[in-house]
Design a protein around this motif. Structure first.
Motif, PDB file in Angstrom:
ATOM      1  N   ILE A  66       0.845  -1.202   0.000  1.00 54.52           N
ATOM      2  CA  ILE A  66       0.000   0.000   0.000  1.00 54.52           C
ATOM      3  C   ILE A  66       0.876   1.246   0.000  1.00 54.52           C
ATOM      4  O   ILE A  66       0.662   2.178  -0.783  1.00 54.52           O
ATOM      5  CB  ILE A  66      -0.963  -0.006   1.208  1.00 54.52           C
ATOM      6  N   ARG A  67       1.897   1.278   0.848  1.00 45.91           N
ATOM      7  CA  ARG A  67       2.761   2.450   0.924  1.00 45.91           C
ATOM      8  C   ARG A  67       3.580   2.636  -0.355  1.00 45.91           C
ATOM      9  O   ARG A  67       3.810   3.756  -0.787  1.00 45.91           O
ATOM     10  CB  ARG A  67       3.648   2.372   2.156  1.00 45.91           C
ATOM     11  N   GLU A  68       3.997   1.541  -0.976  1.00 49.06           N
ATOM     12  CA  GLU A  68       4.714   1.644  -2.249  1.00 49.06           C
ATOM     13  C   GLU A  68       3.814   2.251  -3.316  1.00 49.06           C
ATOM     14  O   GLU A  68       4.242   3.109  -4.083  1.00 49.06           O
ATOM     15  CB  GLU A  68       5.198   0.264  -2.703  1.00 49.06           C
ATOM     16  N   GLN A  69       2.560   1.802  -3.358  1.00 53.47           N
ATOM     17  CA  GLN A  69       1.640   2.311  -4.373  1.00 53.47           C
ATOM     18  C   GLN A  69       1.232   3.751  -4.092  1.00 53.47           C
ATOM     19  O   GLN A  69       1.066   4.541  -5.017  1.00 53.47           O
ATOM     20  CB  GLN A  69       0.425   1.400  -4.485  1.00 53.47           C
ATOM     21  N   VAL A  70       1.061   4.103  -2.817  1.00 53.00           N
ATOM     22  CA  VAL A  70       0.738   5.494  -2.470  1.00 53.00           C
ATOM     23  C   VAL A  70       1.904   6.396  -2.868  1.00 53.00           C
ATOM     24  O   VAL A  70       1.704   7.479  -3.432  1.00 53.00           O
ATOM     25  CB  VAL A  70       0.415   5.615  -0.962  1.00 53.00           C
ATOM     26  N   ALA A  71       3.118   5.965  -2.582  1.00 53.51           N
ATOM     27  CA  ALA A  71       4.307   6.758  -2.944  1.00 53.51           C
ATOM     28  C   ALA A  71       4.451   6.879  -4.462  1.00 53.51           C
ATOM     29  O   ALA A  71       4.990   7.878  -4.951  1.00 53.51           O
ATOM     30  CB  ALA A  71       5.551   6.122  -2.338  1.00 53.51           C
ATOM     31  N   ALA A  72       3.952   5.874  -5.199  1.00 51.27           N
ATOM     32  CA  ALA A  72       4.021   5.909  -6.660  1.00 51.27           C
ATOM     33  C   ALA A  72       2.927   6.788  -7.258  1.00 51.27           C
ATOM     34  O   ALA A  72       2.868   6.965  -8.474  1.00 51.27           O
ATOM     35  CB  ALA A  72       3.920   4.496  -7.223  1.00 51.27           C
ATOM     36  N   GLY A  73       2.029   7.322  -6.437  1.00 58.21           N
ATOM     37  CA  GLY A  73       0.997   8.240  -6.917  1.00 58.21           C
ATOM     38  C   GLY A  73      -0.324   7.591  -7.265  1.00 58.21           C
ATOM     39  O   GLY A  73      -1.177   8.222  -7.884  1.00 58.21           O
ATOM     40  N   GLN A  74      -0.530   6.346  -6.867  1.00 60.21           N
ATOM     41  CA  GLN A  74      -1.798   5.662  -7.133  1.00 60.21           C
ATOM     42  C   GLN A  74      -2.907   6.259  -6.256  1.00 60.21           C
ATOM     43  O   GLN A  74      -2.660   6.667  -5.127  1.00 60.21           O
ATOM     44  CB  GLN A  74      -1.667   4.165  -6.835  1.00 60.21           C
ATOM     45  N   THR A  75      -4.141   6.268  -6.778  1.00 61.53           N
ATOM     46  CA  THR A  75      -5.280   6.743  -5.987  1.00 61.53           C
ATOM     47  C   THR A  75      -5.796   5.607  -5.102  1.00 61.53           C
ATOM     48  O   THR A  75      -5.452   4.434  -5.309  1.00 61.53           O
ATOM     49  CB  THR A  75      -6.427   7.215  -6.911  1.00 61.53           C
ATOM     50  N   ASN A  76      -6.640   5.968  -4.140  1.00 67.31           N
ATOM     51  CA  ASN A  76      -7.231   4.950  -3.255  1.00 67.31           C
ATOM     52  C   ASN A  76      -8.000   3.899  -4.047  1.00 67.31           C
ATOM     53  O   ASN A  76      -7.898   2.702  -3.769  1.00 67.31           O
ATOM     54  CB  ASN A  76      -8.148   5.602  -2.229  1.00 67.31           C
ATOM     55  N   ASP A  77      -8.774   4.342  -5.031  1.00 68.23           N
ATOM     56  CA  ASP A  77      -9.562   3.397  -5.832  1.00 68.23           C
ATOM     57  C   ASP A  77      -8.667   2.460  -6.623  1.00 68.23           C
ATOM     58  O   ASP A  77      -8.960   1.258  -6.738  1.00 68.23           O
ATOM     59  CB  ASP A  77     -10.496   4.156  -6.782  1.00 68.23           C
ATOM     60  N   GLN A  78      -7.577   2.974  -7.169  1.00 72.06           N
ATOM     61  CA  GLN A  78      -6.659   2.124  -7.927  1.00 72.06           C
ATOM     62  C   GLN A  78      -6.015   1.073  -7.026  1.00 72.06           C
ATOM     63  O   GLN A  78      -5.876  -0.087  -7.414  1.00 72.06           O
ATOM     64  CB  GLN A  78      -5.573   2.975  -8.596  1.00 72.06           C
ATOM     65  N   ILE A  79      -5.637   1.485  -5.819  1.00 68.91           N
ATOM     66  CA  ILE A  79      -5.004   0.549  -4.893  1.00 68.91           C
ATOM     67  C   ILE A  79      -6.004  -0.504  -4.432  1.00 68.91           C
ATOM     68  O   ILE A  79      -5.690  -1.701  -4.379  1.00 68.91           O
ATOM     69  CB  ILE A  79      -4.387   1.306  -3.699  1.00 68.91           C
ATOM     70  N   MET A  80      -7.228  -0.078  -4.147  1.00 70.05           N
ATOM     71  CA  MET A  80      -8.247  -1.043  -3.719  1.00 70.05           C
ATOM     72  C   MET A  80      -8.581  -2.001  -4.864  1.00 70.05           C
ATOM     73  O   MET A  80      -8.755  -3.205  -4.631  1.00 70.05           O
ATOM     74  CB  MET A  80      -9.487  -0.313  -3.214  1.00 70.05           C
ATOM     75  N   ASP A  81      -8.655  -1.498  -6.075  1.00 69.52           N
ATOM     76  CA  ASP A  81      -8.897  -2.371  -7.233  1.00 69.52           C
ATOM     77  C   ASP A  81      -7.773  -3.389  -7.401  1.00 69.52           C
ATOM     78  O   ASP A  81      -8.016  -4.534  -7.775  1.00 69.52           O
ATOM     79  CB  ASP A  81      -9.052  -1.541  -8.512  1.00 69.52           C
ATOM     80  N   PHE A  82      -6.538  -2.968  -7.133  1.00 71.53           N
ATOM     81  CA  PHE A  82      -5.380  -3.855  -7.210  1.00 71.53           C
ATOM     82  C   PHE A  82      -5.571  -5.062  -6.280  1.00 71.53           C
ATOM     83  O   PHE A  82      -5.375  -6.205  -6.674  1.00 71.53           O
ATOM     84  CB  PHE A  82      -4.119  -3.065  -6.829  1.00 71.53           C
TER      85      PHE A  82
END
Length: 151
Positions: A66-82
């Motif tokens: 989660i922290r890697e994806q947040v740092a990469a600029g992903q949105t909450n919806d994109q991370i949850m979809d992942f």
């Protein structure tokens, strides 16, 4: 009373130990976004805890991703979809109301309305029911009753 207080203190302390300070992001805004996602995701090992409060290795790895994806600029919806793509909607603490889940969300209110309708129908039916006629005693029955009561 003291035992209860100690147990509550230990339980709350275990939540604080779930997130290792080395996992935290330097930017407080990004860390706040990551923590929000931590609380929105279910640990698939523990099943009743969020990723934020679990110490399972899967939860630790999930917090890192989660922290890697947040740092990469992903949105909450994109991370949850992942995560939903990999683990299904079970990984979400609050399942979405789209697709076939709408039936699950609507089941509670529908059952309440059904029960209310049945209850109202029952009460109305009871009020319309034919009341038994009250019978009065004829003279012979009244005389016999007085004799019985005197005995």
């Amino acid at each position: 009373m003291i035992r209860l207080a100690v147990c509550l203190w230990l339980a709350m302390a275990s939540f604080a130990l779930a997130l290792d300070p080395s996992e935290m992001l330097d930017d407080p805004v990004l860390e706040a976004q990551a923590r929000e996602l931590d609380h929105a995701m279910r640990c698939v090992v523990c099943q009743s805890e969020s990723v934020a409060s679990s110490n399972a290795q899967w939860a630790v790895d999930t917090r890192r991703v989660i922290r890697e994806q947040v740092a990469a600029g992903q949105t909450n919806d994109q991370i949850m979809d992942f995560f939903v793509e990999r683990y299904g909607e079970f990984v979400l603490m609050a399942p979405r109301t789209s697709g076939s889940n709408w039936l699950l969300w609507a089941a509670g209110p529908l059952m309440f309305l059904l029960a209310a309708g049945v209850g109202i129908g029952y009460v109305r039916g009871r009020s319309r029911a034919v009341q038994p006629a009250t019978s009065t005693l004829n003279a012979e029955e009244a005389k016999r009753l007085r004799e019985i009561l005197k005995e």
